[in-house]
Design an enzyme around this catalytic site. Structure first.
Site, PDB file in Angstrom:
ATOM      1  N   GLN A 139      -0.415 -20.514 -10.097  1.00  0.00           N
ATOM      2  CA  GLN A 139      -1.096 -19.392  -9.423  1.00  0.00           C
ATOM      3  C   GLN A 139      -0.480 -19.041  -8.074  1.00  0.00           C
ATOM      4  O   GLN A 139      -0.703 -17.924  -7.576  1.00  0.00           O
ATOM      5  CB  GLN A 139      -2.573 -19.745  -9.238  1.00  0.00           C
ATOM      6  CG  GLN A 139      -3.318 -19.833 -10.545  1.00  0.00           C
ATOM      7  CD  GLN A 139      -4.777 -20.154 -10.330  1.00  0.00           C
ATOM      8  OE1 GLN A 139      -5.170 -21.308 -10.289  1.00  0.00           O
ATOM      9  NE2 GLN A 139      -5.603 -19.126 -10.211  1.00  0.00           N
TER      10      GLN A 139
ATOM     11  N   HIS B  33      -2.786 -28.357 -14.513  1.00  0.00           N
ATOM     12  CA  HIS B  33      -3.621 -27.176 -14.279  1.00  0.00           C
ATOM     13  C   HIS B  33      -3.065 -26.038 -15.128  1.00  0.00           C
ATOM     14  O   HIS B  33      -2.657 -24.995 -14.638  1.00  0.00           O
ATOM     15  CB  HIS B  33      -3.630 -26.809 -12.797  1.00  0.00           C
ATOM     16  CG  HIS B  33      -4.802 -25.956 -12.381  1.00  0.00           C
ATOM     17  ND1 HIS B  33      -5.664 -26.289 -11.347  1.00  0.00           N
ATOM     18  CD2 HIS B  33      -5.245 -24.765 -12.864  1.00  0.00           C
ATOM     19  CE1 HIS B  33      -6.573 -25.330 -11.210  1.00  0.00           C
ATOM     20  NE2 HIS B  33      -6.360 -24.404 -12.121  1.00  0.00           N
TER      21      HIS B  33
ATOM     22  N   GLU C  17     -10.112 -28.844 -15.916  1.00  0.00           N
ATOM     23  CA  GLU C  17     -10.896 -28.055 -16.866  1.00  0.00           C
ATOM     24  C   GLU C  17     -10.366 -28.064 -18.306  1.00  0.00           C
ATOM     25  O   GLU C  17      -9.927 -27.026 -18.844  1.00  0.00           O
ATOM     26  CB  GLU C  17     -11.019 -26.622 -16.370  1.00  0.00           C
ATOM     27  CG  GLU C  17     -11.645 -26.513 -15.013  1.00  0.00           C
ATOM     28  CD  GLU C  17     -11.890 -25.082 -14.577  1.00  0.00           C
ATOM     29  OE1 GLU C  17     -11.373 -24.144 -15.199  1.00  0.00           O
ATOM     30  OE2 GLU C  17     -12.619 -24.906 -13.582  1.00  0.00           O
TER      31      GLU C  17
ATOM     32  N   GLU D 235     -13.691 -27.263  -6.869  1.00  0.00           N
ATOM     33  CA  GLU D 235     -13.565 -25.809  -6.701  1.00  0.00           C
ATOM     34  C   GLU D 235     -14.951 -25.179  -6.570  1.00  0.00           C
ATOM     35  O   GLU D 235     -15.855 -25.527  -7.339  1.00  0.00           O
ATOM     36  CB  GLU D 235     -12.877 -25.138  -7.902  1.00  0.00           C
ATOM     37  CG  GLU D 235     -11.411 -25.356  -8.009  1.00  0.00           C
ATOM     38  CD  GLU D 235     -10.816 -24.682  -9.237  1.00  0.00           C
ATOM     39  OE1 GLU D 235     -11.338 -23.635  -9.684  1.00  0.00           O
ATOM     40  OE2 GLU D 235      -9.836 -25.222  -9.785  1.00  0.00           O
TER      41      GLU D 235
END
Ligand SMILES: OC[C@@H]1[C@@H](O)[C@H](O)[C@@H](O)c2nc(CNc3ccccc3)cn21
Length: 444
Positions: A20, A121, A166, A349
């Protein structure tokens, strides 16, 4: 609510992820990831956005660390890009990839900022996807090899390790919903992927402990409390199914309970469990990372296989159309503390997207985001005071960045990024966070 209401040793950080923010996707030997492929596939991301340059953090990390210093955080959660370290996912090591993270970690430590590294990630090396991806058990083994290599190189200075970010997103969004890389729509593959992601985590935990003296190892899950849209028993049952789909499918195996029986019956699709997998997955960890953004309100539905439907509720929503519901974070923290009893919980987060713009005075007056942080931190404090083992909080995100399928249209940063010029500007929320963190200095 003020910083000194929290324990003096509470961790305060910001979080990002490699794909990102880094950019430099073809620089210094980095190989392609599934997100390079997906974002360059027409129609997959808003406006065809991709992470080729992103925030150019690969080159600008000294400036970004200076911003963290100005904000006053004492920790920084970043992710290591697997394809930068092992361009084909396994085998050949890219020394320049390791060098970047050596430089990043050394620069953080020099500024007194504790590095928290997420090993995965979402940027799976494309070559591993070509060999089956997360639906293949081999990928779990490849992850353990990757974890071994990275922790041998950084483990003398990085003590906090998050294996996966996640797994729900990687498995469900990537292999069933198809809205994330690699964009498959295959329920069975998503179930197998979820198992191999958990297996990857379990295989990596002892490897990290072996390589890192004093390691603190955990996993980060995106958990959402589910509420029934009405007291109708059918809606209550649907909320339980949502909870299984989103939360218990991951929490139960990680905490030694195996896959939830109600969900195995509902799915009728068994994960590809072999031998001692469930023992491996339940390897003891030092903390549970939680990414919290909002709750879910659901009603009954015949829609297979999950048989619930989301109901849009609430008066206040972020730019992602996620309801602002800080009470859900309180409920989640209390429940987790009581039902799963993790040694520690970190909010790895929490944050919000809003349509930020530079005002005529040159500032970014994101007062909704300030309010979002204030409300969620207040509920964190309340949960902590009521017994939740909450030890830290990472704001998402340090910088506006590549928001996956939403591209650059959704801004989550404490710091505004003008992407054409790469100029950073601290937003009102960043200044608020800075002043909040400085309070302890003033009052101590
Ligand atoms: O969407 C904001 C962030 C994202 O930028 C992070 O990389 C990721 O870790 C993250 N997870 C969530 C919560 N889960 C989620 C649900 C639907 C789509 C994407 C993420 C939000 N976020």
């Amino acid at each position: 609510m003020k910083r000194s209401d929290f324990p003096a040793n509470f961790i305060w950080g910001t979080a990002t992820s490699a794909y990102q923010i880094e950019g430099a996707v073809s620089e210094d030997g980095r190989g392609p990831s599934i997100w390079d492929t997906f974002s360059h596939t027409p129609g997959k991301t808003k406006g065809g956005d991709h992470g080729d340059v992103a925030c150019d953090h690969y080159h600008r990390y000294p400036e970004d660390i200076a911003l963290m210093k100005e904000l006053g955080v004492n920790a920084y959660r970043f992710s290591v890009a697997w394809p930068r370290i092992l361009p084909e996912g396994r085998g050949r090591v890219n020394p320049r990839g390791l060098d970047f993270y050596n430089r990043l970690v050394d620069a953080l430590l020099e500024q007194g900022i504790t590095p928290w590294a997420t090993l995965y990630h979402w940027d799976l090396p494309q070559s591993l996807e070509d060999q089956g991806g997360w639906p293949s058990r081999e990928t779990a083994y490849a992850f353990a090899e990757y974890a071994d290599l990275v922790t041998r190189h950084l483990g003398d200075r990085v003590k906090h390790w998050i294996t996966l970010n996640e797994p729900w997103c990687s498995a469900y969004l990537g292999y069933h919903a198809g809205i994330h890389a690699p964009g498959q729509q295959n329920f069975k593959h998503s179930i197998w992927a979820s198992h191999h992601l958990l297996l990857a985590h379990g295989l990596a935990v002892p490897v990290i402990r072996r390589n890192v003296t004093g390691a603190r190892v955990g996993i980060t899950l995106n958990l959402s409390p589910g509420y029934p849209a009405s007291p109708d028993p059918a809606d209550v049952a649907a909320a339980r199914r949502f909870d299984g789909f989103q939360n218990r499918w991951y929490l139960d195996p990680l905490y030694g309970l195996g896959y939830p029986a109600d969900m195995l019956a509902l799915y009728g699709e068994a994960p590809s469990v072999q031998g001692d997998d469930l023992i491996t997955i339940a390897a003891p960890t030092d903390f549970l990372g939680i990414n919290y953004y909002s709750r879910a309100v659901v009603r009954n539905s015949d829609l297979e296989p999950y048989r619930f439907q989301y109901v849009r509720v609430g008066e206040e929503h972020t730019d992602m159309d996620w309801e602002v519901y800080p009470e859900g974070l309180y409920d989640l923290l209390i429940r987790l503390g009581r039902e799963y009893r993790p040694k520690a919980i970190y909010i790895t987060e929490n944050g919000a997207a809003y349509p930020d713009a530079v005002a005529d005075d040159g500032g970014i007056h994101d007062l909704e985001r300030v309010r979002y942080f204030q409300r969620h931190l207040a509920l964190c404090l309340e949960a902590l005071q009521h017994g939740a083992p909450l030890k830290g909080y990472f704001a998402w995100s340090l910088l506006d960045n590549f928001e996956w399928a939403e591209g650059y249209a959704k801004r989550f940063g404490l710091v505004y990024v003008d992407f054409p010029s790469q100029r950073r500007r601290i937003k009102a929320s960043g200044y608020w966070f800075r002043d909040f963190l400085r309070e302890a200095v003033a009052s101590s």
